[in-house]
Design an enzyme around this catalytic site. Structure first.
Site, short mmCIF file in Angstrom:
data_model
loop_
_atom_site.label_atom_id
_atom_site.label_comp_id
_atom_site.label_asym_id
_atom_site.label_seq_id
_atom_site.Cartn_x
_atom_site.Cartn_y
_atom_site.Cartn_z
CE1 TYR A 43 1.71 -9.75 -11.58
CE2 TYR A 43 0.39 -9.96 -13.58
CZ TYR A 43 0.68 -9.30 -12.40
OH TYR A 43 -0.06 -8.20 -12.03
CB ALA B 94 -0.95 0.00 1.19
CB SER C 111 -3.54 -9.73 -13.17
OG SER C 111 -3.15 -9.27 -14.44
CB VAL D 124 2.87 -10.33 2.11
CG1 VAL D 124 2.31 -8.97 2.47
CG2 VAL D 124 3.30 -10.40 0.65
CB ALA E 208 1.22 -15.86 -9.17
CE LYS E 209 -1.45 -10.36 -9.73
NZ LYS E 209 -1.62 -9.85 -8.35
P1 NAI Z 1 3.38 -1.37 -7.73
O1 NAI Z 1 4.64 -2.06 -8.12
O2 NAI Z 1 3.23 0.08 -8.02
O3 NAI Z 1 3.10 -1.59 -6.16
C1 NAI Z 1 3.23 -2.85 -5.56
C2 NAI Z 1 3.59 -2.65 -4.10
O4 NAI Z 1 3.72 -3.95 -3.50
C3 NAI Z 1 4.94 -1.92 -3.90
O5 NAI Z 1 4.78 -0.84 -3.01
C4 NAI Z 1 5.84 -3.00 -3.35
O6 NAI Z 1 6.84 -2.52 -2.45
C5 NAI Z 1 4.83 -3.91 -2.63
N1 NAI Z 1 5.38 -5.25 -2.42
C6 NAI Z 1 6.05 -6.03 -3.32
N2 NAI Z 1 6.43 -7.17 -2.73
C7 NAI Z 1 6.00 -7.13 -1.45
C8 NAI Z 1 6.11 -8.00 -0.36
N3 NAI Z 1 6.75 -9.19 -0.46
N4 NAI Z 1 5.55 -7.66 0.83
C9 NAI Z 1 4.91 -6.46 0.95
N5 NAI Z 1 4.78 -5.58 -0.06
C10 NAI Z 1 5.33 -5.89 -1.23
O7 NAI Z 1 2.22 -2.23 -8.39
P2 NAI Z 1 0.68 -1.91 -8.73
O8 NAI Z 1 0.60 -1.69 -10.19
O9 NAI Z 1 0.13 -0.91 -7.80
O10 NAI Z 1 0.06 -3.36 -8.46
C11 NAI Z 1 -0.66 -3.70 -7.29
C12 NAI Z 1 -1.27 -5.07 -7.49
O11 NAI Z 1 -2.13 -5.05 -8.62
C13 NAI Z 1 -0.23 -6.18 -7.76
O12 NAI Z 1 -0.64 -7.37 -7.15
C14 NAI Z 1 -0.28 -6.31 -9.26
O13 NAI Z 1 0.15 -7.58 -9.67
C15 NAI Z 1 -1.75 -6.08 -9.51
N6 NAI Z 1 -2.08 -5.67 -10.88
C16 NAI Z 1 -1.55 -4.52 -11.42
C17 NAI Z 1 -1.89 -4.17 -12.71
C18 NAI Z 1 -1.35 -2.93 -13.36
O14 NAI Z 1 -1.61 -2.75 -14.57
N7 NAI Z 1 -0.65 -2.05 -12.68
C19 NAI Z 1 -2.80 -4.99 -13.51
C20 NAI Z 1 -3.30 -6.15 -12.83
C21 NAI Z 1 -2.94 -6.47 -11.56
#
Ligand code: NAI
Length: 253
Positions: free
Chosen positions: A154, A14, A142, A64, A157-158
Site C-alpha cells: 500500500y 464512490a 495516503s 478501475v 502504491a501510494k
Molecule cells: P473504503 O474501503 O471505505 O472505500 C473504498 C471504495 O473503493 C469501496 O467502495 C470499494 O468498493 C471501492 N473499490 C475498491 N476497489 C475498486 C476497484 N478495483 N474499482 C472500483 N472501485 C473499487 O475506503 P476509504 O477509507 O473511503 O478510502 C478511499 C481512498 O482513500 C482509498 O484510496 C484509500 O486508500 C485512501 N485513504 C484512506 C484513508 C483512511 O484512513 N480511510 C487514509 C489515507 C488514504
C-alpha cells in the site's frame, strides 16, 4: 448556466467512505457526478442522495483496474453526463501484512487498484480534458506513502501515485489541466474500521487511541477530504499543480 455547471466529474470508489463524501460535495459544487464503484447497485444510495438534493449523478459499475471496463465506463459517462473534465482517483483497497508474510497476490491486488487503476482512468479521461482545455485530476494518496509497518504494498502504491501525479501535472498543464494528490491521515471509514477489527479492537477505542497521536486531537472524517478535493478542483486552484496536500491533522512529508 455557467461553464462550471456544465462540467462532469468522475469519482472512483464512490459508493462509500471518502469517495461518497467527495461525490456529494462535488455535486453540491455544481458538477454532474459519475459515482463509480465495483458494483453499480452499491452506488445507488449516493446517486439518490445527490438527486434528492437537486443534483445530477449517475451510478457506474466498473473495476478501475480493468482496461475494457474503464473504457466502457468513461464512454458511458461522456454519453450520459457530458465530457468528464474532473477525475478523482479514490478507489482503493488494503491487504496488510508484514513483508515476510506478504503474498504476491497481496502485492498485486493493491498495486493494481491504486496504480493501474489511476493510470487507466487518467489515460481514459485526459482526452476530454485536453479537448476542453480545462481539467482537474486529484489522486488520493495516503500518509502511508511515507512508510507504514505492515503496508509495503500500500505504501509503495501510494508513493507511486504521488510520482504519477507530478508527471501528469508536467504533461497536462499546457492543456489547462492540473493534477494534485491528497494524502489523508486516519479517516473514519469502513477501511479503518476493518483495520480495527483486524487488530481485535473496537472501532471507537481505536479512534480514541489514534486521535491522541494527532496534533489536532481528533481523527479525520470523509468530509475533511471532500473539502480539500473541492478546493483543488475549483477554478481558484488553477495555479496549484503537481502538489501533495497532506490532510492529516498535523504536519507530514
Ligand atoms: P473504503 O474501503 O471505505 O472505500 C473504498 C471504495 O473503493 C469501496 O467502495 C470499494 O468498493 C471501492 N473499490 C475498491 N476497489 C475498486 C476497484 N478495483 N474499482 C472500483 N472501485 C473499487 O475506503 P476509504 O477509507 O473511503 O478510502 C478511499 C481512498 O482513500 C482509498 O484510496 C484509500 O486508500 C485512501 N485513504 C484512506 C484513508 C483512511 O484512513 N480511510 C487514509 C489515507 C488514504
Amino acid at each position: 448556466m455557467s461553464a462550471q455547471l456544465e462540467r462532469t466529474a468522475i469519482v472512483t470508489g464512490a459508493a462509500r467512505g471518502i469517495g461518497a463524501a467527495t461525490a456529494k460535495q462535488l455535486a453540491q459544487d455544481g458538477f454532474a457526478v459519475a459515482v463509480l464503484d465495483l458494483d453499480e447497485q452499491a452506488c445507488a444510495p449516493v446517486v439518490d442522495e445527490i438527486t434528492a438534493a437537486g443534483g445530477q449523478a449517475l451510478a457506474v459499475g466498473a473495476d478501475v483496474s480493468d482496461e475494457q471496463a474503464v473504457t466502457d465506463a468513461v464512454a458511458a459517462v461522456a454519453g450520459r453526463l457530458g465530457d468528464p473534465t474532473v477525475l478523482v482517483n479514490n478507489a482503493g483497497i488494503t491487504r496488510d501484512n508484514l513483508l515476510h508474510k506478504m503474498s504476491v497476490d497481496d502485492w498485486d491486488a493493491v498495486t493494481k487498484v491504486h496504480l493501474r487503476g489511476a493510470f487507466l482512468m487518467g489515460r481514459a479521461v485526459q482526452k476530454f480534458m485536453a479537448s476542453t482545455g480545462w481539467g482537474r485530476i486529484v489522486n488520493i494518496s495516503s500518509t502511508s506513502a511515507l512508510g507504514n509497518r505492515g503496508q509495503a504494498n500500500y505504501s509503495a502504491a501510494k508513493a507511486g501515485l504521488q510520482g504519477f501525479t507530478k508527471t501528469l501535472a508536467l504533461e497536462l498543464g499546457r492543456f489547462g489541466v492540473t493534477a494534485n494528490a491528497i494524502a489523508p491521515g486516519f479517516i473514519e471509514t469502513d477501511m479503518t474500521a476493518a483495520t480495527a477489527a483486524r487488530l481485535g479492537m473496537e472501532f471507537e477505542d481505536f479512534i480514541d487511541a489514534v486521535a491522541g497521536q494527532i496534533p489536532v486531537q481528533r481523527t479525520g472524517r470523509p468530509d475533511d477530504i471532500a473539502h480539500a478535493v473541492s478546493y483543488l478542483v475549483s477554478e481558484r486552484a488553477g495555479f496549484v499543480s503537481g502538489q501533495v496536500l497532506y490532510v492529516a491533522g498535523g504536519p507530514h512529508a
